[in-house]
Design an enzyme around this catalytic site. Structure first.
Site, short mmCIF file in Angstrom:
data_model
loop_
_atom_site.label_atom_id
_atom_site.label_comp_id
_atom_site.label_asym_id
_atom_site.label_seq_id
_atom_site.Cartn_x
_atom_site.Cartn_y
_atom_site.Cartn_z
N CYS A 131 0.82 -1.23 0.00
CA CYS A 131 0.00 0.00 0.00
C CYS A 131 0.84 1.27 0.00
O CYS A 131 0.33 2.36 -0.24
CB CYS A 131 -0.96 -0.01 1.18
SG CYS A 131 -1.97 -1.48 1.23
N HIS A 151 -3.51 7.07 2.78
CA HIS A 151 -3.97 5.77 2.29
C HIS A 151 -5.33 5.45 2.92
O HIS A 151 -5.53 5.60 4.12
CB HIS A 151 -2.93 4.70 2.67
CG HIS A 151 -3.36 3.32 2.31
ND1 HIS A 151 -3.84 2.99 1.07
CD2 HIS A 151 -3.41 2.18 3.06
CE1 HIS A 151 -4.14 1.72 1.06
NE2 HIS A 151 -3.91 1.21 2.25
N ASN A 204 -10.27 -0.26 -0.05
CA ASN A 204 -8.81 -0.21 0.02
C ASN A 204 -8.23 -0.84 -1.25
O ASN A 204 -8.35 -2.04 -1.46
CB ASN A 204 -8.33 -0.98 1.27
CG ASN A 204 -6.82 -0.98 1.40
OD1 ASN A 204 -6.10 -0.58 0.50
ND2 ASN A 204 -6.35 -1.45 2.54
N1 COA Z 1 -18.69 -8.72 9.21
C1 COA Z 1 -19.18 -9.05 10.41
N2 COA Z 1 -18.41 -9.43 11.43
C2 COA Z 1 -17.08 -9.46 11.22
C3 COA Z 1 -16.51 -9.14 9.98
C4 COA Z 1 -17.37 -8.77 8.96
N3 COA Z 1 -16.92 -8.43 7.72
N4 COA Z 1 -15.16 -9.28 10.07
C5 COA Z 1 -14.90 -9.68 11.32
N5 COA Z 1 -16.06 -9.81 12.00
C6 COA Z 1 -16.24 -10.20 13.40
C7 COA Z 1 -15.13 -11.08 13.91
O1 COA Z 1 -15.36 -12.42 13.57
C8 COA Z 1 -15.22 -10.83 15.39
O2 COA Z 1 -16.26 -11.60 15.92
P1 COA Z 1 -16.12 -12.29 17.35
O3 COA Z 1 -15.97 -11.15 18.32
O4 COA Z 1 -17.41 -13.02 17.48
O5 COA Z 1 -14.91 -13.15 17.27
C9 COA Z 1 -15.63 -9.37 15.49
O6 COA Z 1 -16.20 -9.03 14.21
C10 COA Z 1 -14.49 -8.43 15.78
O7 COA Z 1 -13.43 -8.76 14.89
P2 COA Z 1 -12.09 -7.94 14.89
O8 COA Z 1 -11.16 -8.52 13.89
O9 COA Z 1 -11.61 -7.79 16.31
O10 COA Z 1 -12.62 -6.51 14.41
P3 COA Z 1 -11.87 -5.15 14.36
O11 COA Z 1 -12.58 -4.13 15.14
O12 COA Z 1 -10.38 -5.31 14.60
O13 COA Z 1 -12.05 -4.74 12.83
C11 COA Z 1 -10.80 -4.67 10.81
C12 COA Z 1 -11.48 -5.56 11.83
C13 COA Z 1 -10.16 -5.54 9.75
C14 COA Z 1 -11.83 -3.76 10.17
C15 COA Z 1 -9.73 -3.80 11.54
O14 COA Z 1 -8.91 -4.62 12.33
C16 COA Z 1 -8.87 -3.05 10.58
O15 COA Z 1 -9.34 -2.24 9.81
N6 COA Z 1 -7.55 -3.27 10.63
C17 COA Z 1 -6.66 -2.64 9.74
C18 COA Z 1 -6.65 -3.42 8.47
C19 COA Z 1 -6.03 -2.68 7.34
O16 COA Z 1 -6.07 -1.48 7.31
N7 COA Z 1 -5.48 -3.42 6.41
C20 COA Z 1 -4.89 -2.91 5.25
C21 COA Z 1 -3.65 -2.21 5.57
S1 COA Z 1 -3.02 -1.46 4.16
#
Ligand code: COA
Length: 320
Positions: A111, A247, A277
């Site tokens: 990215c 980004h 993204n």
């Molecule tokens: N829809 C519904 N539920 C979802 C889901 C979706 N698309 N994706 C994950 N969940 C659930 C998980 O299974 C988890 O459930 P549980 O509590 O029953 O286990 C819950 O939501 C929380 O998951 P978690 O991974 O802790 O969520 P989060 O708040 O960390 O959000 C992201 C997840 C990916 C949105 C977040 O971590 C993020 O944006 N990280 C940065 C990623 C990024 O920017 N990547 C690219 C970099 S260039």
């Protein structure tokens, strides 16, 4: 010594995919995706190749800049999803647009790819290796997405952004960039496995794996630091900056950066709601949308920053 941005362009596939569309085949909802990420839509290829998009974006950038392809002497494509392993997407783009006088190569900084390309081009300018560059961030992420993994498939989109950049001896441009390969497993996709007459390997092609929280923590810590470092080198403060082009991975990451820099969210244009993204394509597409809608204007003190797999990061401070 630095550069001046002369023209920008963008291209995305025709197929718009909403959160509700994704909720038809994985267990998710528009509410979850919107609240956790700010993403509502993305464009997913149903046939457009990376080089189709890169060519369209580049031609728009050349048109805005009023330059011809034969005047370009450097092409760098930032991508982690080229159509071919080799030759590079940049060489294919060179042939497709007729940039017969250019040096062309790809870089993979995920990215951060577009920002790394900009810094490399600036190095070419400094050493007399080029005077005009075509820089492209382009991705077809959908082909390496695991469409059964709701933790990642809701995040990514396909697209290409391009930029014509000219050497400008009077410009003041600063960068702050870095990498941390020890955190490579936070976001990765394996290449094809070793498979030859001496080692049989039946495993199928890999897809994107991500530790979302690890990437989130890295981004909110590293991006403000890189921006502050680049601003300090330029002798400007966050109050002097007219626009921050970051980004577009996640709305909450950008909100955290804005808070840390003590600047209002109005200074941080957002496009993830429409595009998702798109890795290396995000920053140049953001730049193009903001130039074309009049948000970014000549003379504005501008910050651009990218971060992602590697882990990698890069911030640039310049006057548009
Ligand atoms: N829809 C519904 N539920 C979802 C889901 C979706 N698309 N994706 C994950 N969940 C659930 C998980 O299974 C988890 O459930 P549980 O509590 O029953 O286990 C819950 O939501 C929380 O998951 P978690 O991974 O802790 O969520 P989060 O708040 O960390 O959000 C992201 C997840 C990916 C949105 C977040 O971590 C993020 O944006 N990280 C940065 C990623 C990024 O920017 N990547 C690219 C970099 S260039």
């Amino acid at each position: 010594m630095g550069f001046r941005i002369m023209g920008t362009g963008r291209a995305v596939p025709a197929n718009a995919v909403s959160n509700d569309d994704i909720a038809k085949f994985v267990d998710t909802s528009d509410e979850w995706i919107s609240q956790r990420t700010g993403i509502k839509n993305r464009y997913i290829s149903t046939g457009e190749t990376l080089n189709d998009l890169a060519k369209e974006a580049s031609e728009k950038a050349m048109e805005m800049a009023h330059v011809t392809a034969d005047s370009i002497d450097l092409i760098i494509v930032g991508t982690l999803s080229p159509d071919r392993i080799y030759p590079s997407a940049a060489c294919e783009l060179q042939a497709n647009i007729g940039a017969v006088n250019a040096i062309a190569f790809d870089i993979n900084a995920a990215c951060s790819g577009f920002l790394f390309a900009l810094q490399i081009a600036n190095g070419y300018f400094a050493t007399g290796g080029a005077k005009r560059a075509l820089l492209v961030g382009a991705e077809i992420l959908s082909k390496m997405t695991d469409w059964t993994d709701r933790g990642t498939c809701v995040l990514f989109g396909d697209g290409a952004g391009a930029c014509i950049v000219d050497y400008d001896k009077d410009a003041v441009v600063t960068f702050s960039s870095g990498s941390d390969g020890t955190k490579g497993d936070a976001l990765y996709c394996n290449n094809r496995p070793i498979n030859n007459p001496f080692l049989k390997n039946e495993s199928s092609l890999d897809h994107t794996h991500m530790d979302g929280q690890e990437v989130f923590k890295f981004a909110v810590k590293t991006v403000p630091r890189a921006i502050e470092d680049a601003m300090e080198k330029a002798g400007v403060t966050a109050q002097d900056v007219d626009v921050f082009l970051l980004h577009q991975a996640n709305l909450r990451i950008i909100e955290a950066v804005a808070k840390r820099l003590k600047r209002p969210m109005e200074k941080f244009p957002l496009i993830m709601s429409e595009f998702g993204n798109m890795s290396a394509a995000c920053v140049p597409i953001l730049l193009d949308t903001q130039i074309r809608n009049g948000t970014v204007q000549r003379g504005m003190q501008t910050v651009m920053a990218g971060f992602g797999a590697g882990l990698t990061w890069c911030a640039a401070v310049f006057v548009y």
